[in-house]
Design a protein around this motif. Structure first.
Motif, PDB file in Angstrom:
ATOM      1  N   UNK A   2      34.847  42.893  52.156  1.00  0.00           N
ATOM      2  CA  UNK A   2      36.163  42.385  52.547  1.00  0.00           C
ATOM      3  C   UNK A   2      36.268  40.886  52.351  1.00  0.00           C
ATOM      4  N   UNK A   3      35.193  40.179  52.674  1.00  0.00           N
ATOM      5  CA  UNK A   3      35.206  38.721  52.506  1.00  0.00           C
ATOM      6  C   UNK A   3      35.339  38.354  51.032  1.00  0.00           C
ATOM      7  N   UNK A   4      34.622  39.077  50.197  1.00  0.00           N
ATOM      8  CA  UNK A   4      34.699  38.812  48.754  1.00  0.00           C
ATOM      9  C   UNK A   4      36.117  39.071  48.247  1.00  0.00           C
ATOM     10  N   UNK A   5      36.696  40.192  48.682  1.00  0.00           N
ATOM     11  CA  UNK A   5      38.064  40.507  48.252  1.00  0.00           C
ATOM     12  C   UNK A   5      39.057  39.460  48.744  1.00  0.00           C
ATOM     13  N   UNK A   6      38.856  38.980  49.957  1.00  0.00           N
ATOM     14  CA  UNK A   6      39.746  37.943  50.487  1.00  0.00           C
ATOM     15  C   UNK A   6      39.634  36.659  49.675  1.00  0.00           C
ATOM     16  N   UNK A   7      38.399  36.295  49.324  1.00  0.00           N
ATOM     17  CA  UNK A   7      38.215  35.079  48.532  1.00  0.00           C
ATOM     18  C   UNK A   7      38.849  35.240  47.155  1.00  0.00           C
ATOM     19  N   UNK A   8      38.629  36.403  46.545  1.00  0.00           N
ATOM     20  CA  UNK A   8      39.212  36.656  45.219  1.00  0.00           C
ATOM     21  C   UNK A   8      40.730  36.607  45.294  1.00  0.00           C
ATOM     22  N   UNK A   9      41.295  37.236  46.331  1.00  0.00           N
ATOM     23  CA  UNK A   9      42.761  37.224  46.483  1.00  0.00           C
ATOM     24  C   UNK A   9      43.275  35.795  46.687  1.00  0.00           C
ATOM     25  N   UNK A  10      42.564  35.013  47.497  1.00  0.00           N
ATOM     26  CA  UNK A  10      43.020  33.645  47.760  1.00  0.00           C
ATOM     27  C   UNK A  10      42.980  32.797  46.490  1.00  0.00           C
ATOM     28  N   UNK A  11      41.893  32.919  45.732  1.00  0.00           N
ATOM     29  CA  UNK A  11      41.812  32.161  44.475  1.00  0.00           C
ATOM     30  C   UNK A  11      42.938  32.580  43.540  1.00  0.00           C
ATOM     31  N   UNK A  12      43.166  33.889  43.436  1.00  0.00           N
ATOM     32  CA  UNK A  12      44.243  34.362  42.578  1.00  0.00           C
ATOM     33  C   UNK A  12      45.603  33.887  43.049  1.00  0.00           C
TER      34      UNK A  12
END
Lengths: 162, 89
Positions: A2-12
């Motif tokens: 979930x943390x990885x997905x959140x970081x990826x979403x934020x960068x995007x």
């Protein structure tokens, strides 16, 4: 995960928002293709953050092609032969990348377990074939018909112009 | 995990920028640049709606997002061809 997905979403999200604002507000025309590139990459990353793997791949390809078309049509007035050649090369490169992705999906079906753990989509060629030609057969036929009509129309317009 | 509100914010930025590009009469050509922005905003909001709202499956949202991208690409292709034909002497 979930943390990885959140970081990826934020960068995007930052990338897509910054690119969109650059396209809308920066008065320098040379920045517009860069902004569109950022929008394409950022939107694909944001969709990846939402676990929408297939939609991310489709969005990246479609938004890149759409941005190239729009930027090319916008800057056509001052376009030189070199610019036209560069666009052709970029299009050929995108086509080659698409073929490579399809080959990877077809050949490396063993990656299915690694990608399908989320349960949202898989790279299994059998599942892809079932989705395209069984469950969504009507949609695939519609897309094929639309592409055929578009290609035929483009050919007619090009022939009439020449 | 990102929330639906975050999806809406990203989509609002994309759709707002696209609307601004389309409505701002700076030059004639750049109006076309609005189409990729609007497409990206629609894709993000559709995928987010499918992921976070009940009643719409995540796969349905993903398919709708992909469909929006394909529709945006087709619209851009038609608009670019139209603009090119219109600028012919």
């Amino acid at each position: 995960l979930d943390l990885v997905l959140t970081i990826v979403f934020s960068i995007g999200a930052v990338l897509a928002g910054g690119g969109a604002l650059a396209v809308a507000l920066v008065p320098v025309p040379a920045w517009r293709p860069l902004g569109l590139l950022a929008v394409a990459a950022g939107s694909a990353l944001a969709l990846l953050g939402l676990s929408a793997w297939v939609a991310a791949a489709v969005a990246l390809a479609c938004l890149l092609a759409s941005g190239l078309l729009a930027a090319g049509a916008t800057e056509r007035a001052g376009q030189t032969e070199t610019g036209r050649l560069t666009q052709t090369q970029v299009g050929a490169l995108a086509g080659a990348l698409l073929v490579i992705v399809l080959l990877v999906i077809a050949v490396a079906g063993g990656l299915t377990g690694a990608f399908a753990s989320g349960g949202s989509a898989s790279l299994d060629p059998t599942a892809l074939g079932r989705a395209l030609f069984d469950r969504d057969a009507l949609a695939v036929v519609a897309v094929g018909a639309a592409i055929l009509v578009g290609l035929a129309g483009g050919a007619v317009v090009r022939r009439r112009r020449s | 995990m990102p929330s639906f509100a975050a999806c809406l914010v990203v989509a609002a930025v994309l759709l707002g920028s696209g609307s601004l590009v389309a409505a701002w009469p700076r030059e004639r050509g750049p109006g076309l640049l609005a189409l990729p922005l609007l497409t990206a905003g629609a894709a993000v909001v559709l995928a987010g709606a499918g992921r976070f709202t009940s009643g719409v499956g995540a796969e349905a949202g993903q398919e709708l997002a992909a469909l929006a991208c394909l529709t945006g690409l087709a619209t851009t292709a038609v608009a670019a061809a139209w603009a090119r034909a219109g600028s012919q002497p």
